[in-house]
Design a protein around this motif. Sequence first.
Motif, PDB file in Angstrom:
ATOM      1  N   LEU A 216       0.959  -1.127  -0.500  1.00 11.91           N
ATOM      2  CA  LEU A 216      -0.355   0.249   0.222  1.00 11.91           C
ATOM      3  C   LEU A 216       0.516   1.599   0.151  1.00 11.91           C
ATOM      4  N   SER A 217       1.937   1.252   0.781  1.00 11.76           N
ATOM      5  CA  SER A 217       3.053   2.197   0.440  1.00 11.76           C
ATOM      6  C   SER A 217       2.858   2.332  -1.171  1.00 11.76           C
ATOM      7  N   SER A 218       4.146   1.283  -1.774  1.00 16.04           N
ATOM      8  CA  SER A 218       4.507   1.606  -3.142  1.00 16.04           C
ATOM      9  C   SER A 218       3.135   1.750  -3.670  1.00 16.04           C
ATOM     10  N   PHE A 219       2.388   1.556  -3.535  1.00 15.06           N
ATOM     11  CA  PHE A 219       1.016   1.919  -4.544  1.00 15.06           C
ATOM     12  C   PHE A 219       0.727   3.751  -3.672  1.00 15.06           C
ATOM     13  N   PHE A 220       0.685   4.149  -3.038  1.00 13.28           N
ATOM     14  CA  PHE A 220      -0.221   5.369  -2.786  1.00 13.28           C
ATOM     15  C   PHE A 220       1.448   6.685  -2.508  1.00 13.28           C
ATOM     16  N   ARG A 221       2.800   6.198  -2.961  1.00 11.75           N
ATOM     17  CA  ARG A 221       3.697   6.765  -2.798  1.00 11.75           C
ATOM     18  C   ARG A 221       3.550   7.205  -4.439  1.00 11.75           C
ATOM     19  N   TYR A 222       3.089   6.640  -5.436  1.00 13.32           N
ATOM     20  CA  TYR A 222       2.745   6.464  -6.683  1.00 13.32           C
ATOM     21  C   TYR A 222       1.811   7.743  -7.043  1.00 13.32           C
ATOM     22  N   LEU A 223       0.311   6.841  -6.232  1.00 13.94           N
ATOM     23  CA  LEU A 223      -0.098   7.992  -6.968  1.00 13.94           C
ATOM     24  C   LEU A 223       0.098  10.082  -6.620  1.00 13.94           C
ATOM     25  N   GLU A 224       0.877   9.779  -5.415  1.00  7.10           N
ATOM     26  CA  GLU A 224       1.246  11.271  -4.582  1.00  7.10           C
ATOM     27  C   GLU A 224       2.056  11.788  -5.703  1.00  7.10           C
ATOM     28  N   ARG A 225       3.032  11.021  -6.130  1.00  6.98           N
ATOM     29  CA  ARG A 225       4.357  11.317  -6.973  1.00  6.98           C
ATOM     30  C   ARG A 225       3.547  11.530  -8.409  1.00  6.98           C
ATOM     31  N   ASN A 226       3.171  11.097  -8.867  1.00  8.68           N
ATOM     32  CA  ASN A 226       2.402  10.840 -10.259  1.00  8.68           C
ATOM     33  C   ASN A 226       1.219  11.830 -10.539  1.00  8.68           C
ATOM     34  N   TYR A 227       0.222  11.941  -9.403  1.00  6.88           N
ATOM     35  CA  TYR A 227      -0.708  12.322  -9.650  1.00  6.88           C
ATOM     36  C   TYR A 227      -1.257  13.658  -8.490  1.00  6.88           C
ATOM     37  N   HIS A 228      -0.668  13.614  -7.657  1.00  5.65           N
ATOM     38  CA  HIS A 228      -1.003  14.172  -5.955  1.00  5.65           C
ATOM     39  C   HIS A 228      -1.869  13.696  -5.521  1.00  5.65           C
ATOM     40  N   PHE A 229      -1.749  12.761  -4.840  1.00  4.70           N
ATOM     41  CA  PHE A 229      -3.005  12.617  -4.022  1.00  4.70           C
ATOM     42  C   PHE A 229      -2.113  11.839  -2.863  1.00  4.70           C
ATOM     43  N   LYS A 230      -3.159  12.471  -1.836  1.00  3.06           N
ATOM     44  CA  LYS A 230      -2.551  12.488  -0.664  1.00  3.06           C
ATOM     45  C   LYS A 230      -2.520  11.638  -0.210  1.00  3.06           C
ATOM     46  N   ASN A 231      -1.295  10.877   0.007  1.00  6.10           N
ATOM     47  CA  ASN A 231      -1.223   9.620   0.539  1.00  6.10           C
ATOM     48  C   ASN A 231      -1.484   9.470   2.270  1.00  6.10           C
ATOM     49  N   PRO A 232      -2.403   9.184   1.698  1.00  4.34           N
ATOM     50  CA  PRO A 232      -3.449   8.343   3.588  1.00  4.34           C
ATOM     51  C   PRO A 232      -2.121   7.440   4.242  1.00  4.34           C
ATOM     52  N   LEU A 233      -1.448   6.728   4.357  1.00  4.45           N
ATOM     53  CA  LEU A 233      -0.357   6.088   5.193  1.00  4.45           C
ATOM     54  C   LEU A 233       0.484   7.094   5.885  1.00  4.45           C
ATOM     55  N   LEU A 234       0.375   8.127   5.917  1.00  2.00           N
ATOM     56  CA  LEU A 234       1.358   9.252   6.190  1.00  2.00           C
ATOM     57  C   LEU A 234       0.811   9.576   7.657  1.00  2.00           C
ATOM     58  N   ASN A 235      -0.600   9.158   7.795  1.00  2.00           N
ATOM     59  CA  ASN A 235      -1.256   9.824   9.503  1.00  2.00           C
ATOM     60  C   ASN A 235      -1.528   8.999   9.389  1.00  2.00           C
ATOM     61  N   MET A 236      -1.439   6.932   8.901  1.00  2.98           N
ATOM     62  CA  MET A 236      -1.698   6.248  10.165  1.00  2.98           C
ATOM     63  C   MET A 236      -1.707   5.701  11.314  1.00  2.98           C
ATOM     64  N   THR A 237      -2.463   5.764  12.711  1.00  2.00           N
ATOM     65  CA  THR A 237      -2.122   5.276  13.660  1.00  2.00           C
ATOM     66  C   THR A 237      -1.862   4.072  13.816  1.00  2.00           C
ATOM     67  N   PHE A 238      -2.166   2.671  13.072  1.00  3.03           N
ATOM     68  CA  PHE A 238      -1.559   1.255  12.908  1.00  3.03           C
ATOM     69  C   PHE A 238      -0.674   1.203  13.236  1.00  3.03           C
ATOM     70  N   ASN A 239      -0.028   0.573  14.159  1.00  2.00           N
ATOM     71  CA  ASN A 239       1.679   0.173  14.322  1.00  2.00           C
ATOM     72  C   ASN A 239       1.514  -0.632  14.239  1.00  2.00           C
ATOM     73  N   LEU A 240       2.075  -1.556  13.571  1.00  2.00           N
ATOM     74  CA  LEU A 240       2.901  -3.073  13.263  1.00  2.00           C
ATOM     75  C   LEU A 240       3.720  -3.283  14.215  1.00  2.00           C
ATOM     76  N   ASP A 241       5.038  -1.798  15.123  1.00  6.35           N
ATOM     77  CA  ASP A 241       5.500  -2.388  16.354  1.00  6.35           C
ATOM     78  C   ASP A 241       4.785  -3.008  16.951  1.00  6.35           C
ATOM     79  N   ASP A 242       4.081  -2.983  17.413  1.00  2.00           N
ATOM     80  CA  ASP A 242       2.596  -3.831  18.766  1.00  2.00           C
ATOM     81  C   ASP A 242       2.887  -4.677  18.657  1.00  2.00           C
TER      82      ASP A 242
END
Length: 322
Positions: free
Chosen positions: A94-120
């Motif tokens: 999902l990070s790769s997919f949304f970075r692609y959208l952000e880079r090519n279409y200026h779509f705001k990457n929703p993963l930058l603000n996600m609160t789910f923490n895998l480290d938990d």
Amino acid sequence: MRMLISDAANFFKQARYSSGTDQAYRKKFLHFAEFLAYKLALPKEKIDLERIYVLKDKNGEIVTYKPLDHRIIDEYFHTLSSTYSMLKQTRKFLSSFFRYLERNYHFKNPLLNMTFNLDDIKPTIRQSKALTRHEILKIHHVLVQQSENLVRDLLLFCLLFSTGCRRSEILSLQVWQIDYDNNSFKLVNTKNGRQRFVAMMENMGTLIKRYCILERINDKDYIFRQANEKPMTPYHLKKLLDSCCEKAGVGKFRIHGIRHSFATVLYESGVQLPLIQQLLGHQDMSITKQYIHPNYTRNYGIHIKENEELFSRIKRIYLEKN
């Protein structure tokens, strides 16, 4: 408009993943698309990432739309009941997919603000062990004694221990990838998605060629197969290695530890780090350094009779003098 299906098609078209990673990521995308389709009560083909939330006035008239944000992503991860490694792979896709959208279409990457923490939920990492040369020989000695398919298993273990390749790279080897003249083989499905050539020990190519002829293994066949001619799986390899380690008195040993052993033995033999990095197929030198284990760690708990006797004599002499 950012139609989910068409954006994903363009994303995969430009991506340069190995066939295995591409297949895994497409499954991740399909699962995510089905989640959105169920939540929005829409067919996957009609999902517009810029129109996920609908804002209406008091009369029920649509005022505006809002795009996909981190709340949807957090909710999606909370619905998953996967292992840590699978969740990590999902986040990576999902990070790769949304970075692609952000880079090519200026779509705001929703993963930058996600609160789910895998480290938990991150499990405690077991440190891979690096075997000594003596332990490697003991494992091969047991293999010779107990193997039901000796030639296949010896070729398999020799390639693993002498090339440092990943288990997936060796188990997926097909005959056509072997270059007998140059005693090497070509890797096409690497973890990094890059092709590379791997050198083998002297005469290994000749031995593999003879084995394939005797077993009637054709160019498009996997070299390491089970009795039913299906490819050997990581499970069967682990079972074989566990049995050898147990009978050799080595203790539990992860298959990935073979790469650690390969790197450590090379380093102890005077091979420089950049070459070890290249042989392991690492992109980052810092990762390669983690694969090299110091002697005091690898040999901890080993008792050598001659050393014990010498130490006892020295200790006796020291006590007599004092």
